[in-house]
Motif scaffolding. Structure first.
Motif, PDB file in Angstrom:
ATOM      1  N   ASN A 101      26.215  39.936 168.867  1.00  0.00           N
ATOM      2  CA  ASN A 101      25.603  39.625 170.159  1.00  0.00           C
ATOM      3  C   ASN A 101      24.110  39.932 170.057  1.00  0.00           C
ATOM      4  O   ASN A 101      23.734  40.905 169.403  1.00  0.00           O
ATOM      5  CB  ASN A 101      26.219  40.465 171.278  1.00  0.00           C
ATOM      6  N   PRO A 102      23.274  39.141 170.715  1.00  0.00           N
ATOM      7  CA  PRO A 102      21.832  39.411 170.638  1.00  0.00           C
ATOM      8  C   PRO A 102      21.518  40.815 171.174  1.00  0.00           C
ATOM      9  O   PRO A 102      22.015  41.198 172.227  1.00  0.00           O
ATOM     10  CB  PRO A 102      21.203  38.345 171.539  1.00  0.00           C
ATOM     11  N   PRO A 103      20.699  41.591 170.452  1.00  0.00           N
ATOM     12  CA  PRO A 103      20.324  42.928 170.916  1.00  0.00           C
ATOM     13  C   PRO A 103      19.485  42.858 172.196  1.00  0.00           C
ATOM     14  O   PRO A 103      18.727  41.903 172.388  1.00  0.00           O
ATOM     15  CB  PRO A 103      19.490  43.497 169.769  1.00  0.00           C
ATOM     16  N   ASP A 104      19.650  43.852 173.056  1.00  0.00           N
ATOM     17  CA  ASP A 104      18.840  43.938 174.265  1.00  0.00           C
ATOM     18  C   ASP A 104      17.367  44.018 173.892  1.00  0.00           C
ATOM     19  O   ASP A 104      16.999  44.621 172.888  1.00  0.00           O
ATOM     20  CB  ASP A 104      19.206  45.184 175.086  1.00  0.00           C
ATOM     21  N   GLU A 105      16.523  43.445 174.743  1.00  0.00           N
ATOM     22  CA  GLU A 105      15.084  43.442 174.508  1.00  0.00           C
ATOM     23  C   GLU A 105      14.512  44.850 174.410  1.00  0.00           C
ATOM     24  O   GLU A 105      13.565  45.083 173.667  1.00  0.00           O
ATOM     25  CB  GLU A 105      14.377  42.689 175.636  1.00  0.00           C
ATOM     26  N   ASP A 106      15.076  45.797 175.154  1.00  0.00           N
ATOM     27  CA  ASP A 106      14.523  47.155 175.147  1.00  0.00           C
ATOM     28  C   ASP A 106      14.792  47.899 173.840  1.00  0.00           C
ATOM     29  O   ASP A 106      14.294  48.999 173.644  1.00  0.00           O
ATOM     30  CB  ASP A 106      15.007  47.973 176.346  1.00  0.00           C
ATOM     31  N   LEU A 107      15.541  47.290 172.925  1.00  0.00           N
ATOM     32  CA  LEU A 107      15.790  47.887 171.614  1.00  0.00           C
ATOM     33  C   LEU A 107      14.823  47.349 170.565  1.00  0.00           C
ATOM     34  O   LEU A 107      14.804  47.814 169.428  1.00  0.00           O
ATOM     35  CB  LEU A 107      17.235  47.619 171.164  1.00  0.00           C
ATOM     36  N   GLN A 108      14.018  46.364 170.950  1.00  0.00           N
ATOM     37  CA  GLN A 108      13.121  45.707 170.004  1.00  0.00           C
ATOM     38  C   GLN A 108      11.784  46.421 169.895  1.00  0.00           C
ATOM     39  O   GLN A 108      11.226  46.885 170.883  1.00  0.00           O
ATOM     40  CB  GLN A 108      12.868  44.265 170.432  1.00  0.00           C
ATOM     41  N   CYS A 109      11.275  46.443 168.678  1.00  0.00           N
ATOM     42  CA  CYS A 109       9.924  46.930 168.410  1.00  0.00           C
ATOM     43  C   CYS A 109       8.942  45.925 169.016  1.00  0.00           C
ATOM     44  O   CYS A 109       9.108  44.717 168.858  1.00  0.00           O
ATOM     45  CB  CYS A 109       9.721  47.029 166.896  1.00  0.00           C
ATOM     46  N   ILE A 110       7.938  46.416 169.682  1.00  0.00           N
ATOM     47  CA  ILE A 110       6.960  45.552 170.320  1.00  0.00           C
ATOM     48  C   ILE A 110       6.041  44.895 169.288  1.00  0.00           C
ATOM     49  O   ILE A 110       5.373  43.909 169.586  1.00  0.00           O
ATOM     50  CB  ILE A 110       6.157  46.338 171.373  1.00  0.00           C
ATOM     51  N   ILE A 111       6.039  45.386 168.072  1.00  0.00           N
ATOM     52  CA  ILE A 111       5.188  44.802 167.017  1.00  0.00           C
ATOM     53  C   ILE A 111       5.936  43.723 166.237  1.00  0.00           C
ATOM     54  O   ILE A 111       5.453  42.604 166.090  1.00  0.00           O
ATOM     55  CB  ILE A 111       4.655  45.893 166.070  1.00  0.00           C
ATOM     56  N   CYS A 112       7.132  44.029 165.724  1.00  0.00           N
ATOM     57  CA  CYS A 112       7.836  43.062 164.868  1.00  0.00           C
ATOM     58  C   CYS A 112       8.917  42.270 165.604  1.00  0.00           C
ATOM     59  O   CYS A 112       9.466  41.327 165.046  1.00  0.00           O
ATOM     60  CB  CYS A 112       8.424  43.759 163.639  1.00  0.00           C
ATOM     61  N   TYR A 113       9.241  42.650 166.839  1.00  0.00           N
ATOM     62  CA  TYR A 113      10.234  41.957 167.670  1.00  0.00           C
ATOM     63  C   TYR A 113      11.648  41.979 167.095  1.00  0.00           C
ATOM     64  O   TYR A 113      12.467  41.126 167.413  1.00  0.00           O
ATOM     65  CB  TYR A 113       9.798  40.523 167.982  1.00  0.00           C
ATOM     66  N   LEU A 114      11.918  42.948 166.228  1.00  0.00           N
ATOM     67  CA  LEU A 114      13.262  43.166 165.702  1.00  0.00           C
ATOM     68  C   LEU A 114      13.777  44.481 166.280  1.00  0.00           C
ATOM     69  O   LEU A 114      12.983  45.313 166.727  1.00  0.00           O
ATOM     70  CB  LEU A 114      13.234  43.263 164.173  1.00  0.00           C
ATOM     71  N   PRO A 115      15.107  44.695 166.285  1.00  0.00           N
ATOM     72  CA  PRO A 115      15.600  46.010 166.697  1.00  0.00           C
ATOM     73  C   PRO A 115      14.935  47.086 165.823  1.00  0.00           C
ATOM     74  O   PRO A 115      14.858  46.945 164.606  1.00  0.00           O
ATOM     75  CB  PRO A 115      17.099  45.922 166.451  1.00  0.00           C
ATOM     76  N   SER A 116      14.438  48.118 166.468  1.00  0.00           N
ATOM     77  CA  SER A 116      13.612  49.128 165.791  1.00  0.00           C
ATOM     78  C   SER A 116      14.374  49.929 164.753  1.00  0.00           C
ATOM     79  O   SER A 116      15.460  50.428 165.014  1.00  0.00           O
ATOM     80  CB  SER A 116      13.021  50.096 166.816  1.00  0.00           C
ATOM     81  N   LYS A 117      13.751  50.069 163.592  1.00  0.00           N
ATOM     82  CA  LYS A 117      14.262  50.940 162.540  1.00  0.00           C
ATOM     83  C   LYS A 117      13.473  52.240 162.644  1.00  0.00           C
ATOM     84  O   LYS A 117      12.251  52.226 162.725  1.00  0.00           O
ATOM     85  CB  LYS A 117      14.062  50.308 161.162  1.00  0.00           C
TER      86      LYS A 117
END
Length: 119
Positions: free
Chosen positions: A20-36
């Motif tokens: 399922n697509p990850p929620d937007e609030d889990l995304q890095c604002i720089i790379c737009y991927l779920p944050s590592k």
């Protein structure tokens, strides 16, 4: 072997096949991927540790003040940036698909991380 140019940005977030697509609030604002290794700034913005470190490195090379890449609020590296363990737990619980063709495995992202660490 070709070298990556020094000024080329390489996203550091999780580039997985999510069920399922990850929620937007889990995304890095720089790379737009779920944050590592997500971090949170004092001003409330979330980034991958590596993405924010690269932003800081570029600011330091430029000689300018350290600021948040989102709102340009002043930041102190050792005072205003915190590990975001809550977001990390949420991201690691996301369900992913195996990237190998023909493999039917699905499971939590943390299961892939554990598998990689033990190999």
């Amino acid at each position: 072997m070709a070298e990556v140019p020094v000024n080329r940005f390489v996203p550091s977030g999780y580039d997985e096949q999510f069920v399922n697509p990850p929620d937007e609030d889990l995304q890095c604002i720089i790379c737009y991927l779920p944050s590592k290794e997500p971090v949170l700034t004092r001003c409330g913005h979330k980034f991958c540790r590596q993405c924010l470190d690269e932003h800081i490195r570029r600011q330091e090379l430029g000689g300018g003040p350290l600021t948040c890449p989102t709102d340009r609020e002043a930041l102190e590296r050792n005072k205003d940036i915190f590990p975001d363990k809550s977001t990390e737990r949420r991201i690691l619980s996301l369900i992913i698909k195996c990237p190998s063709e023909g493999c039917e495995w699905t499971g939590e992202l943390r299961e892939k991380e554990v598998s990689i660490e033990t190999d």
